[in-house]
Design an enzyme around this catalytic site. Structure first.
Site, mmCIF file in Angstrom:
data_model
loop_
_atom_site.group_PDB
_atom_site.id
_atom_site.type_symbol
_atom_site.label_atom_id
_atom_site.label_comp_id
_atom_site.label_asym_id
_atom_site.label_seq_id
_atom_site.Cartn_x
_atom_site.Cartn_y
_atom_site.Cartn_z
ATOM 1 N N THR A 1 50.819 -17.460 87.202
ATOM 2 C CA THR A 1 52.032 -17.133 86.446
ATOM 3 C C THR A 1 52.702 -18.394 85.903
ATOM 4 O O THR A 1 52.961 -18.509 84.696
ATOM 5 C CB THR A 1 53.012 -16.396 87.390
ATOM 6 O OG1 THR A 1 52.312 -15.314 87.965
ATOM 7 C CG2 THR A 1 54.223 -15.886 86.651
ATOM 8 N N VAL A 2 52.966 -19.352 86.780
ATOM 9 C CA VAL A 2 53.708 -20.542 86.345
ATOM 10 C C VAL A 2 52.828 -21.434 85.462
ATOM 11 O O VAL A 2 53.286 -21.961 84.436
ATOM 12 C CB VAL A 2 54.256 -21.325 87.563
ATOM 13 C CG1 VAL A 2 55.009 -22.565 87.116
ATOM 14 C CG2 VAL A 2 55.177 -20.439 88.404
ATOM 15 N N GLY B 1 63.545 -22.625 91.590
ATOM 16 C CA GLY B 1 62.854 -22.349 90.316
ATOM 17 C C GLY B 1 63.258 -23.351 89.258
ATOM 18 O O GLY B 1 63.026 -24.553 89.396
ATOM 19 N N ILE C 1 66.357 -24.090 88.310
ATOM 20 C CA ILE C 1 67.696 -24.681 88.472
ATOM 21 C C ILE C 1 67.542 -26.159 88.838
ATOM 22 O O ILE C 1 66.893 -26.477 89.827
ATOM 23 C CB ILE C 1 68.506 -23.987 89.601
ATOM 24 C CG1 ILE C 1 68.500 -22.476 89.449
ATOM 25 C CG2 ILE C 1 69.926 -24.526 89.664
ATOM 26 C CD1 ILE C 1 69.036 -21.730 90.681
ATOM 27 N N GLU D 1 55.854 -12.625 98.287
ATOM 28 C CA GLU D 1 54.721 -13.558 98.381
ATOM 29 C C GLU D 1 53.531 -12.851 99.032
ATOM 30 O O GLU D 1 53.710 -11.917 99.829
ATOM 31 C CB GLU D 1 55.103 -14.748 99.267
ATOM 32 C CG GLU D 1 56.282 -15.557 98.777
ATOM 33 C CD GLU D 1 55.910 -16.815 98.011
ATOM 34 O OE1 GLU D 1 54.718 -17.153 97.958
ATOM 35 O OE2 GLU D 1 56.828 -17.443 97.458
ATOM 36 N N LYS E 1 62.614 -24.910 101.339
ATOM 37 C CA LYS E 1 63.491 -25.394 100.257
ATOM 38 C C LYS E 1 64.690 -26.167 100.803
ATOM 39 O O LYS E 1 65.052 -27.217 100.269
ATOM 40 C CB LYS E 1 63.927 -24.204 99.394
ATOM 41 C CG LYS E 1 62.746 -23.577 98.648
ATOM 42 C CD LYS E 1 63.100 -22.226 98.071
ATOM 43 C CE LYS E 1 61.952 -21.618 97.278
ATOM 44 N NZ LYS E 1 62.164 -20.208 96.951
HETATM 45 N N1 HSE Z 1 59.125 -16.187 96.980
HETATM 46 C C1 HSE Z 1 59.990 -17.126 96.357
HETATM 47 C C2 HSE Z 1 61.375 -16.503 96.221
HETATM 48 C C3 HSE Z 1 59.450 -17.531 95.011
HETATM 49 O O1 HSE Z 1 61.480 -15.292 96.373
HETATM 50 O O2 HSE Z 1 62.346 -17.203 95.989
HETATM 51 C C4 HSE Z 1 60.113 -18.722 94.381
HETATM 52 O O3 HSE Z 1 60.022 -19.874 95.153
#
Ligand code: HSE
Length: 384
Positions: free
Chosen positions: A10-11, A127, A129, A183, A198
């Site tokens: 996708t990305v 993402g 941001i 995921e 994160k």
């Molecule tokens: N599974 C992650 C989320 C995807 O829902 O934020 C983006 O990192």
């Protein structure tokens, strides 16, 4: 610059698409050609004319003409091999790989430094941001006290659905899964591991410390019930999966947990698959970053930003310390739902039918548990 994109999901396709559409403008911006030389994937894919398709990442890494490797495979095995090899070959690397940076950042940064190249990973958190670079560079004048937020879009989407459509967790999960939000390893989202990846990356940048990922306590959303959401709402709160990192006296507190957030707080009103990061620091006080945390173009936007940034040639400093221990943040107000009345210190109390619901005063987690006399209670943190 000549680019090799490894991983065309996708990305990856978002990156190819943006670089193709925006080529002229980006080239004008930096005064240099921006050419995707390779697209590498095990899937049989169709690429725009001029891009060499290969299934072997070695073709990309071993080509001396390629200056930038974009790793979009994910995971911590093949992706790590690719990144280390690319850095050793003297190529800049751009990645969205949050798990790899969270677990193996130290080794990767050291390899980058030894080879005088950069590794950029803005897309790994939030993402599109921009939050990694601001936490590291733009607010460097400030001493950061706290960095926290909603960092997983999938769980935020599930919690929003539960509340909005009056669904229980399993029903909302089925819908989110059907929309392709969850995921492949659902535990990463549902058990707070993705959010922990994160927050550990943000904490590393905010506090200039390597974070021992294994010490981060993760509690996901599986135990959040519709009933608790309703009770929380009656008390003026919404339940969110909050990832938090805080400078404590001698260490760094980090954890991920379902948390009651006041409805008056902007963070409580970040719904659907949106992300938010709030940084608390001295001169700037409070700053919020809000936007979409996932999606083809959203994430590709950050990846492309990093690719273009490699043009600057200036080496990023990754010389973080490792002298602070990582602990959970246990001193908090708590939401307690109990089948029996309790003898605890509280700020607010309500009884709903046979159940007793408390918002405690600030207390150490263990001290609260000791006071519960083995009653089977539901406990959530309450954000201050
Ligand atoms: N599974 C992650 C989320 C995807 O829902 O934020 C983006 O990192």
């Amino acid at each position: 610059m000549k680019i090799g994109v490894i991983g065309l999901g996708t990305v990856g396709f978002g990156v190819v698409d943006i670089l193709t559409k925006e080529k002229d403008r980006l080239e004008k911006e930096i005064g240099e050609e921006v050419i995707i030389k390779y697209g590498c994937s095990l899937e049989d894919v169709t690429l725009p004319k001029g891009i060499i398709y290969t299934t072997d990442f070695n073709d990309v890494i071993n080509d001396d003409e390629v200056d930038v490797i974009v790793e979009l495979i994910g995971g911590t095995t093949i992706a790590k091999t690719i990144i280390l090899k690319a850095l050793e070959k003297g190529k800049h690397v751009v990645t969205a790989n949050k798990a790899l940076i969270a677990h193996d950042g130290k080794e990767i940064f050291e390899t980058a430094r030894k080879n005088y190249v950069n590794i950029f990973y803005e897309a790994a958190v939030g993402g599109g941001i921009p939050v990694v670079v601001p936490a590291k560079e733009n607010i460097i004048a400030n001493n950061i006290q706290k960095i926290e937020g909603i960092l997983n879009g999938t769980t935020n989407f599930i919690l929003t659905l539960m509340e909005k459509d009056n669904l229980d967790f399993e029903e909302a999960l089925t819908i989110a899964d059907g929309l392709g939000f969850v995921e492949a390893d659902a535990s990463l989202d549902l058990d707070g591991i993705d959010a922990a990846h994160k927050i550990s990356i943000l904490a590393m940048n905010a506090f200039h410390q390597f974070i021992d990922f294994d010490k981060i306590k993760c509690d996901g959303i599986r135990r959040v019930t519709k009933k608790d959401m309703d009770y929380a709402k009656k008390l003026g709160y919404r339940i969110k999966l909050i990832a938090q990192a805080k400078k404590l006296e001698n260490n760094i507190g980090i954890d991920v947990s379902p948390t009651l957030v006041s409805l008056k707080d902007m963070v409580a009103n970040v719904n659907e698959a949106y992300n938010v990061v709030e940084i608390t620091c001295d001169y700037l006080e409070n700053i919020l970053f809000y936007g979409k945390g996932a999606g083809r173009y959203v994430t590709a936007s950050a990846v492309v930003g990093d690719i273009i940034k490699t043009h600057q040639k200036e080496l990023w400093d990754h010389d973080y310390n490792q002298d602070m221990d990582i602990t959970p943040i246990t001193y908090s107000k708590y939401y307690v739902r109990s089948p029996k009345a309790l003898d605890i210190d509280y700020e607010t109390y309500f009884s709903f039918g046979k159940e007793h619901v408390y918002i405690t005063n600030e207390i150490e987690y263990q001290s609260l548990v000791d006071q519960l006399n083995n009653e089977e209670c539901q406990l959530f943190k309450v954000r201050d």
